[in-house]
Design a protein around this motif. Structure first.
Motif, mmCIF file in Angstrom:
data_model
loop_
_atom_site.group_PDB
_atom_site.id
_atom_site.type_symbol
_atom_site.label_atom_id
_atom_site.label_comp_id
_atom_site.label_asym_id
_atom_site.label_seq_id
_atom_site.Cartn_x
_atom_site.Cartn_y
_atom_site.Cartn_z
ATOM 1 N N ASP A 1 14.281 -12.319 -11.882
ATOM 2 C CA ASP A 1 13.250 -13.031 -11.126
ATOM 3 C C ASP A 1 12.448 -12.022 -10.322
ATOM 4 N N TYR A 2 11.258 -12.453 -9.911
ATOM 5 C CA TYR A 2 10.437 -11.649 -9.027
ATOM 6 C C TYR A 2 10.774 -11.962 -7.568
ATOM 7 N N TYR A 3 10.881 -10.917 -6.766
ATOM 8 C CA TYR A 3 11.112 -11.043 -5.327
ATOM 9 C C TYR A 3 9.916 -10.440 -4.594
ATOM 10 N N TRP A 4 9.474 -11.127 -3.548
ATOM 11 C CA TRP A 4 8.354 -10.622 -2.775
ATOM 12 C C TRP A 4 8.823 -9.559 -1.787
ATOM 13 N N VAL A 5 8.190 -8.387 -1.871
ATOM 14 C CA VAL A 5 8.425 -7.325 -0.904
ATOM 15 C C VAL A 5 7.308 -7.418 0.125
ATOM 16 N N PRO A 6 7.608 -7.809 1.365
ATOM 17 C CA PRO A 6 6.553 -8.062 2.346
ATOM 18 C C PRO A 6 5.707 -6.825 2.640
ATOM 19 N N GLY A 7 4.429 -7.059 2.893
ATOM 20 C CA GLY A 7 3.597 -5.981 3.395
ATOM 21 C C GLY A 7 4.076 -5.566 4.769
ATOM 22 N N THR A 8 3.911 -4.290 5.097
ATOM 23 C CA THR A 8 4.430 -3.822 6.381
ATOM 24 C C THR A 8 3.713 -2.558 6.826
ATOM 25 N N TRP A 9 3.816 -2.271 8.128
ATOM 26 C CA TRP A 9 3.298 -1.040 8.697
ATOM 27 C C TRP A 9 4.384 0.029 8.625
ATOM 28 N N VAL A 10 4.004 1.240 8.220
ATOM 29 C CA VAL A 10 4.978 2.306 7.982
ATOM 30 C C VAL A 10 4.476 3.612 8.596
ATOM 31 N N GLN A 11 5.396 4.413 9.102
ATOM 32 C CA GLN A 11 5.065 5.762 9.516
ATOM 33 C C GLN A 11 4.946 6.648 8.276
ATOM 34 N N PRO A 12 3.837 7.338 8.091
ATOM 35 C CA PRO A 12 3.710 8.223 6.921
ATOM 36 C C PRO A 12 4.665 9.409 7.039
ATOM 37 N N PRO A 13 5.015 10.024 5.918
ATOM 38 C CA PRO A 13 5.966 11.146 5.969
ATOM 39 C C PRO A 13 5.410 12.381 6.666
ATOM 40 N N ARG A 14 4.073 12.502 6.715
ATOM 41 C CA ARG A 14 3.480 13.626 7.431
ATOM 42 C C ARG A 14 2.009 13.317 7.710
ATOM 43 N N VAL A 15 1.397 14.125 8.546
ATOM 44 C CA VAL A 15 -0.002 13.934 8.906
ATOM 45 C C VAL A 15 -0.896 14.233 7.702
ATOM 46 N N GLY A 16 -1.942 13.425 7.538
ATOM 47 C CA GLY A 16 -2.950 13.711 6.523
ATOM 48 C C GLY A 16 -2.778 13.024 5.189
ATOM 49 N N VAL A 17 -1.694 12.262 5.009
ATOM 50 C CA VAL A 17 -1.477 11.599 3.727
ATOM 51 C C VAL A 17 -1.813 10.117 3.829
ATOM 52 N N LEU A 18 -2.207 9.548 2.694
ATOM 53 C CA LEU A 18 -2.535 8.128 2.582
ATOM 54 C C LEU A 18 -1.634 7.492 1.532
ATOM 55 N N TRP A 19 -1.472 6.180 1.628
ATOM 56 C CA TRP A 19 -0.593 5.453 0.707
ATOM 57 C C TRP A 19 -1.401 4.896 -0.458
ATOM 58 N N THR A 20 -0.957 5.222 -1.675
ATOM 59 C CA THR A 20 -1.484 4.596 -2.889
ATOM 60 C C THR A 20 -0.497 3.526 -3.315
ATOM 61 N N PRO A 21 -0.871 2.240 -3.261
ATOM 62 C CA PRO A 21 0.094 1.183 -3.601
ATOM 63 C C PRO A 21 0.507 1.258 -5.068
ATOM 64 N N GLY A 22 1.706 0.777 -5.330
ATOM 65 C CA GLY A 22 2.126 0.627 -6.717
ATOM 66 C C GLY A 22 1.431 -0.567 -7.354
ATOM 67 N N TYR A 23 1.547 -0.680 -8.654
ATOM 68 C CA TYR A 23 0.912 -1.812 -9.336
ATOM 69 C C TYR A 23 1.631 -2.091 -10.661
#
Length: 351
Positions: free
Chosen positions: A98-120
């Motif tokens: 089955d599919y489970y919903w992974v909630p959207g959330t605020w996260v601390q990035p691993p280091r300064v200067g990086v952005l998150w590319t969502p999975g798909y």
């Protein structure tokens, strides 16, 4: 013989002797060989190298499913909990049954200067594959999926790095400016087809391909999800209420203010959820229906009623958002219901 004749003969004989001696001496001289380098080899023809064909590296496919994921639910974004946190959109995770919903959330990035590319999710070869998200200096391809809150299908409009600080676009993301001051306000116009499709390719999927900028981003150095992001997913798949079979595509925990924090303030339910979001253990009213003012709930409204998305955004935006979508699919307001005869009509609370 006269003296003159004798002298002539002697001179002639002497000349002959000299010539003979010179001949013999010349015959004795040994000619030294002169070194001459061998001639260079003939040039060998070498065909020019074939032109370099650019191919983006394959993104890791973590999970495969035989059925498409459900549409994205509608939900509001909880406010950013602290300066420096970045938003990561929610998505459907396949567990094998089955599919489970992974909630959207605020996260601390691993280091300064990086952005998150969502999975798909991408449909290739008869199966749906989950392409894992990653951190990098630029946002790459995420299937053209409109996750909302700055992720409109291409790039990210919710903020940018300014030196060692992250600046938030308050027109797109939910930030309390009395707490977080590094903000700006830029209206974003998304000329995209408005829908809640959660996968790329195949029947009914989004037909999008990487842009040149997204291909270039795929070649950059990437960082995997953080440990807290991984824990967030693990907590989601352990929660039976987050399965699509149980919630019908409307999870009670659609978004959280912090990863793996599935109860308490900052937990937001999806529009149409049949159960309220859980409260923290020991909190007043825990286990009871939330009253007015509960996070994620409109005052006096049923669960999910306070999470209507902004027009054109599948996942909604904070109040006062300047995000404009085309086309505008805002439903027309319904006229007020007439009160039965003999009864006085009073407006509903929270309207």
């Amino acid at each position: 013989m006269s003296q003159t004749s004798k002298r002539s003969l002697l001179m002639r004989g002497g000349a002959i002797a000299v010539v003979s001696a010179a001949s013999l001496l010349g015959a004795c001289v040994v000619e030294q060989p002169v070194y001459r380098p061998p001639p260079p080899p003939p040039p060998v023809y070498r065909a020019p190298p074939p032109p370099v064909v650019y191919e983006a590296p394959a993104v890791e496919v973590e999970v495969q499913a035989s059925q498409p994921p459900p549409p994205l639910p509608d939900y509001e974004q909880p406010p950013c909990p602290e300066d420096g946190y970045l938003w990561t959109p929610g998505y459907w995770h396949w567990t094998g049954s089955d599919y489970y919903w992974v909630p959207g959330t605020w996260v601390q990035p691993p280091r300064v200067g990086v952005l998150w590319t969502p999975g798909y999710w991408g449909f290739v070869g008869g199966v749906y594959g989950w392409h894992v998200g990653y951190w990098g200096p630029h946002v790459g391809f995420y299937g053209g999926v409109n996750y909302g809150f700055g992720y409109g299908g291409v790039g990210f409009a919710g903020g940018r790095w300014a030196g060692n600080s992250f600046a938030y676009n308050t027109a797109v993301v939910n930030v309390n400016t009395t707490v977080i001051h590094n903000t700006y306000n830029t209206t974003v116009v998304n000329n995209v087809t408005v829908n809640k499709v959660s996968f790329n390719g195949g029947a009914g999927g989004i037909q999008a391909a990487p842009t040149p900028q997204e291909r270039a981003a795929a070649q950059e150095t990437h960082l995997p999800p953080t440990a807290l992001q991984t824990q967030h997913v693990q907590e989601a798949v352990r929660n039976p209420a987050l399965s699509a079979r149980a919630n019908g595509g409307h999870p009670a925990i659609a978004a959280t203010a912090r990863p793996a924090a599935f109860s308490g303030p900052g937990v937001v339910s999806a529009r149409g959820a049949t159960t309220p979001p859980p409260r923290a253990a020991g909190a007043p009213g825990a286990g009871q229906s939330p009253g007015p003012g509960h996070p994620g709930m409109g005052a006096g409204q049923p669960p999910g009623a306070g999470h209507a998305p902004v027009a054109g955004q599948p996942n909604g935006h904070p109040p006062g958002s300047n995000v404009v979508q085309r086309p505008n699919n805002t439903p027309k307001p319904q006229p007020p219901r007439k009160a039965p005869q003999g009864q006085k009509h009073e407006p509903e609370k929270g309207r």
